[in-house]
Design a protein around this motif. Sequence first.
Motif, PDB file in Angstrom:
ATOM      1  N   GLU A  69       0.114 -10.615  -9.484  1.00 40.65           N
ATOM      2  CA  GLU A  69      -0.829  -9.656  -8.902  1.00 40.65           C
ATOM      3  C   GLU A  69      -0.368  -8.230  -9.175  1.00 40.65           C
ATOM      4  N   PRO A  71       0.094  -4.198  -8.401  1.00 49.51           N
ATOM      5  CA  PRO A  71       0.393  -3.497  -7.138  1.00 49.51           C
ATOM      6  C   PRO A  71      -0.791  -2.670  -6.674  1.00 49.51           C
ATOM      7  N   ASP A  72      -0.729  -2.204  -5.434  1.00 49.91           N
ATOM      8  CA  ASP A  72      -1.747  -1.285  -4.914  1.00 49.91           C
ATOM      9  C   ASP A  72      -1.653   0.037  -5.653  1.00 49.91           C
TER      10      ASP A  72
END
Length: 171
Positions: A69, A71-72
């Motif tokens: 995933e 990162p923000d």
Amino acid sequence: MKQNKKLMTWAMATTVAFALAVTATFTGCKKAQTEKPMVEETLVAAEDTVKQVVSTELIRTSQSWDGVELPDYFEGRPELVAVKYVFPAGQKLGWHHHVAMNYGVLVQGELTIIGLDGKEKVVHEGEAVVEMVGTVHHGENRGTKPVILYMFYLSQKDLPLAVQHPDIPLE
């Protein structure tokens, strides 16, 4: 926070549109300069007769090529960076990692990306790739012609595009 998300959404959409335009431009130039099989000639002829804008989504994901995933987003003002990379045949790029999210489109050749864990991804001409963030990896051109790769970084001012790891030997 809501305004940052809107800004980053707009920035991402603008960057993707630019990437598509670059891909279309350079793919067309390459096709015009090389000998083409009948199928490619038909595709080029079909592209020449298009009367409207045609968009083709190359990739939509929230994961890097290895399935991790992303990162923000960073907080604060974004800095968008576009870079053209040319890898001569047989060239290896040293081990490195990225701090900011980035993705790109390979417009010529074939690039192999190798993670420190040995996992590999081969990116072919015309394909999009989302790079690993925070994970050490390197790229190499195992082919016989130069690789041309356009990368787009969603960064911030003064952040490096890549952090090198010269202490890790290339095999």
